[in-house]
Design an enzyme around this catalytic site. Structure first.
Site, PDB file in Angstrom:
ATOM      1  N   GLY A   4      56.837 -57.671  -8.736  1.00  0.00           N
ATOM      2  CA  GLY A   4      56.528 -58.346  -7.481  1.00  0.00           C
ATOM      3  C   GLY A   4      55.522 -58.108  -6.533  1.00  0.00           C
ATOM      4  O   GLY A   4      54.984 -58.847  -5.956  1.00  0.00           O
ATOM      5  N   ASP A  36      57.181 -55.556  -2.745  1.00  0.00           N
ATOM      6  CA  ASP A  36      56.859 -56.802  -2.135  1.00  0.00           C
ATOM      7  C   ASP A  36      58.054 -57.397  -1.122  1.00  0.00           C
ATOM      8  O   ASP A  36      57.756 -57.944  -0.106  1.00  0.00           O
ATOM      9  CB  ASP A  36      57.311 -57.874  -3.647  1.00  0.00           C
ATOM     10  N   ASP A  52      65.426 -55.951   0.530  1.00  0.00           N
ATOM     11  CA  ASP A  52      66.552 -56.696   0.997  1.00  0.00           C
ATOM     12  C   ASP A  52      67.572 -55.552   1.121  1.00  0.00           C
ATOM     13  O   ASP A  52      67.896 -55.151   2.424  1.00  0.00           O
ATOM     14  CB  ASP A  52      66.748 -57.444  -0.480  1.00  0.00           C
ATOM     15  N   LYS A  76      64.032 -58.174   4.774  1.00  0.00           N
ATOM     16  CA  LYS A  76      65.211 -59.256   5.640  1.00  0.00           C
ATOM     17  C   LYS A  76      66.067 -58.238   6.301  1.00  0.00           C
ATOM     18  O   LYS A  76      66.982 -57.525   5.954  1.00  0.00           O
ATOM     19  CB  LYS A  76      66.026 -59.529   4.146  1.00  0.00           C
ATOM     20  N   PHE A  83      66.812 -66.305  -0.178  1.00  0.00           N
ATOM     21  CA  PHE A  83      66.186 -66.315  -1.434  1.00  0.00           C
ATOM     22  C   PHE A  83      64.839 -66.943  -1.614  1.00  0.00           C
ATOM     23  O   PHE A  83      64.493 -68.126  -1.244  1.00  0.00           O
ATOM     24  CB  PHE A  83      66.838 -66.512  -2.561  1.00  0.00           C
ATOM     25  N   ASP A 124      59.419 -63.675  -8.008  1.00  0.00           N
ATOM     26  CA  ASP A 124      59.870 -64.750  -8.807  1.00  0.00           C
ATOM     27  C   ASP A 124      61.345 -65.226  -8.993  1.00  0.00           C
ATOM     28  O   ASP A 124      61.880 -64.578  -8.098  1.00  0.00           O
ATOM     29  CB  ASP A 124      59.598 -64.010 -10.240  1.00  0.00           C
ATOM     30  N   ARG A 131      55.768 -66.474  -9.743  1.00  0.00           N
ATOM     31  CA  ARG A 131      54.878 -65.276  -8.987  1.00  0.00           C
ATOM     32  C   ARG A 131      53.430 -65.827  -8.529  1.00  0.00           C
ATOM     33  O   ARG A 131      52.850 -65.328  -7.991  1.00  0.00           O
ATOM     34  CB  ARG A 131      54.768 -64.346 -10.187  1.00  0.00           C
TER      35      ARG A 131
END
Ligand code: 5GP
Length: 183
Positions: A53, A108, A111, A139, A160, A167, A173
């Site tokens: 990512g 990337d 979370d 996040k 999301f 991806d 991507r």
């Protein structure tokens, strides 16, 4: 740029245009350039890209960073489809000989923070001099770990997202802008 895109069985809508993301990267790169200006050819920083990512973010950073650095990659994975499994698998192991290095992890998105916590722990065991975390997206509503996130380019809500390296089951991507799941 498209307002809506489809990947596999899901629809995503435009969320953050490429120019906005690139401006946020400019700001993070400027901070890194200031804080790592004392790196030398003998003691370069190590930019550690977390595959897959973070490839686009890493490339954008590399274009902007001016201090001596080496670039390496590793791969941990915790996501399946659109949710975190909570279990982190190592798919590409850490580079060798990390002792004494100043490592900048390039992520990337953070979370739950499970991935970054695992990687941070693995690096500390290798007796690095210093580990800092540089993530494109965070996040904040979900992140509850105590590890400091040193460089955060953009905060986003708990949704999301795909594009700019991220991806949905390996697709998306290569999309320049960031899209969010449309529900
Ligand atoms: P964590 O371990 O922090 O829960 O999850 C981090 C990893 O999960 C990221 O490196 C990324 O691969 C994946 N991930 C988390 N949120 C998203 C998201 O919104 N979209 C995509 N495509 N991947 C995500």
């Amino acid at each position: 740029m498209e307002q809506k895109i489809s990947l596999h069985d899901k629809t995503f809508r435009l969320f953050i245009p490429n120019e906005t993301i690139e401006k946020a990267i400019d700001a993070v790169a400027a901070r890194l350039n200031k804080e790592y200006a004392d790196c030398t050819d003998e003691h370069p920083a190590l930019l550690l890209c977390t595959l897959n990512g973070a490839v686009i973010f890493s490339a954008e950073l590399l274009k902007r960073l001016t201090f001596p650095l080496e670039f390496k990659a590793c791969k941990l994975s915790s996501y399946q489809g659109t949710t975190s499994t909570g279990i982190v698998n190592t798919e590409v192991p850490l580079p060798k000989n990390l002792e004494g290095r100043r490592v900048i992890i390039v992520e990337d998105i953070v979370d739950t923070g499970t991935t970054i916590e695992t990687l941070h722990g693995q690096l500390m065991e290798r007796r690095v001099q210093d580990v800092r975390i540089c993530t494109l997206f965070l996040k904040p509503e979900v992140y509850k770990k105590s590890i400091k996130l040193d460089y955060v380019a953009m905060e986003i809500p708990n949704k999301f997202v795909v594009g700019f390296g991220l991806d949905y089951d390996e697709l998306g991507r290569n999309i320049k802008d960031l899209y969010v799941l449309d529900i």
